[in-house]
Design a protein around this motif. Sequence first.
Motif, PDB file in Angstrom:
ATOM      1  N   LEU A  27       0.799  -1.225   0.000  1.00 58.25           N
ATOM      2  CA  LEU A  27       0.000   0.000   0.000  1.00 58.25           C
ATOM      3  C   LEU A  27       0.831   1.274   0.000  1.00 58.25           C
ATOM      4  O   LEU A  27       0.437   2.275  -0.581  1.00 58.25           O
ATOM      5  N   SER A  28       1.962   1.250   0.678  1.00 55.50           N
ATOM      6  CA  SER A  28       2.749   2.467   0.829  1.00 55.50           C
ATOM      7  C   SER A  28       4.238   2.139   0.857  1.00 55.50           C
ATOM      8  O   SER A  28       4.640   0.988   1.014  1.00 55.50           O
ATOM      9  N   GLU A  29       5.037   3.165   0.719  1.00 51.30           N
ATOM     10  CA  GLU A  29       6.495   3.003   0.709  1.00 51.30           C
ATOM     11  C   GLU A  29       7.010   2.433   2.024  1.00 51.30           C
ATOM     12  O   GLU A  29       7.941   1.639   2.029  1.00 51.30           O
ATOM     13  N   ASP A  30       6.420   2.827   3.144  1.00 49.77           N
ATOM     14  CA  ASP A  30       6.913   2.326   4.429  1.00 49.77           C
ATOM     15  C   ASP A  30       6.636   0.829   4.622  1.00 49.77           C
ATOM     16  O   ASP A  30       7.266   0.185   5.456  1.00 49.77           O
ATOM     17  N   LYS A  70      -1.960  -1.135  -5.442  1.00 51.94           N
ATOM     18  CA  LYS A  70      -1.254  -1.028  -4.166  1.00 51.94           C
ATOM     19  C   LYS A  70      -2.282  -1.441  -3.121  1.00 51.94           C
ATOM     20  O   LYS A  70      -3.175  -0.674  -2.782  1.00 51.94           O
ATOM     21  N   ASN A 130      -0.062  -5.375   2.673  1.00 53.26           N
ATOM     22  CA  ASN A 130       0.657  -4.889   3.852  1.00 53.26           C
ATOM     23  C   ASN A 130       2.149  -5.197   3.752  1.00 53.26           C
ATOM     24  O   ASN A 130       2.847  -5.192   4.754  1.00 53.26           O
ATOM     25  N   THR A 169       6.922  -1.238   1.975  1.00 54.47           N
ATOM     26  CA  THR A 169       7.622  -1.852   0.844  1.00 54.47           C
ATOM     27  C   THR A 169       9.059  -2.193   1.206  1.00 54.47           C
ATOM     28  O   THR A 169       9.770  -1.383   1.782  1.00 54.47           O
TER      29      THR A 169
END
Length: 194
Positions: free
Chosen positions: A93-96, A165, A168, A98
């Motif tokens: 969902l998000s860069e953090d 995206k 988790n 990934t």
Amino acid sequence: MSKKSNSSFDRRGFLIGAAAAGLASPAISQTLPVIEEPVEVARRNISSFRSLEWQPYFNTLNKGAILVDISSRALHMWTEDGGYKLYPSSVPLSEDLTRRGRTSVVRKVNGPTWSPTPAMKKRNPEWPDFVPAGPDNPLGTHALYLTWTYYRIHGTHDTRKIGRKSSNGCIGLYNEHIAEVFGKARIGTQVLLI
């Protein structure tokens, strides 16, 4: 023709019906409106979903190789004999959430069970502590466990997630695609997320 109450416009049904009407009566088909996809959407999808060569990313195909391109939401797989397949995937969902880099397959599970990670449980305390294998399991029908704790390449029963995206941290595939990848992957198959 009868009207359906409380239904939204079904573009696919309309086009199929229009095509059938055109075969039956050419005069009718000439009066139907033409509905086109936005050109920008088509260009973006075509340009991001392209085949790749393995050599820039791996030194060898010993035990096969999997490359996940987060930006194009695609999983590329090469078998040891040089066979190649490209699959659409879901990504974090998000860069953090990934993770990028090199890992490998350390375990293969047909019919995986699922438990949320501590971080997932903190973000979503209402989630169950355990989900058995089956249609409600977020890992789908098969899972490849990686050297990274909590990260997997797995299937999904929720096909709306593919191409988005939506995860988790894991990489998701259609259940029929993960079954193919699962069948070809070996313990030790190298994996690179870029």
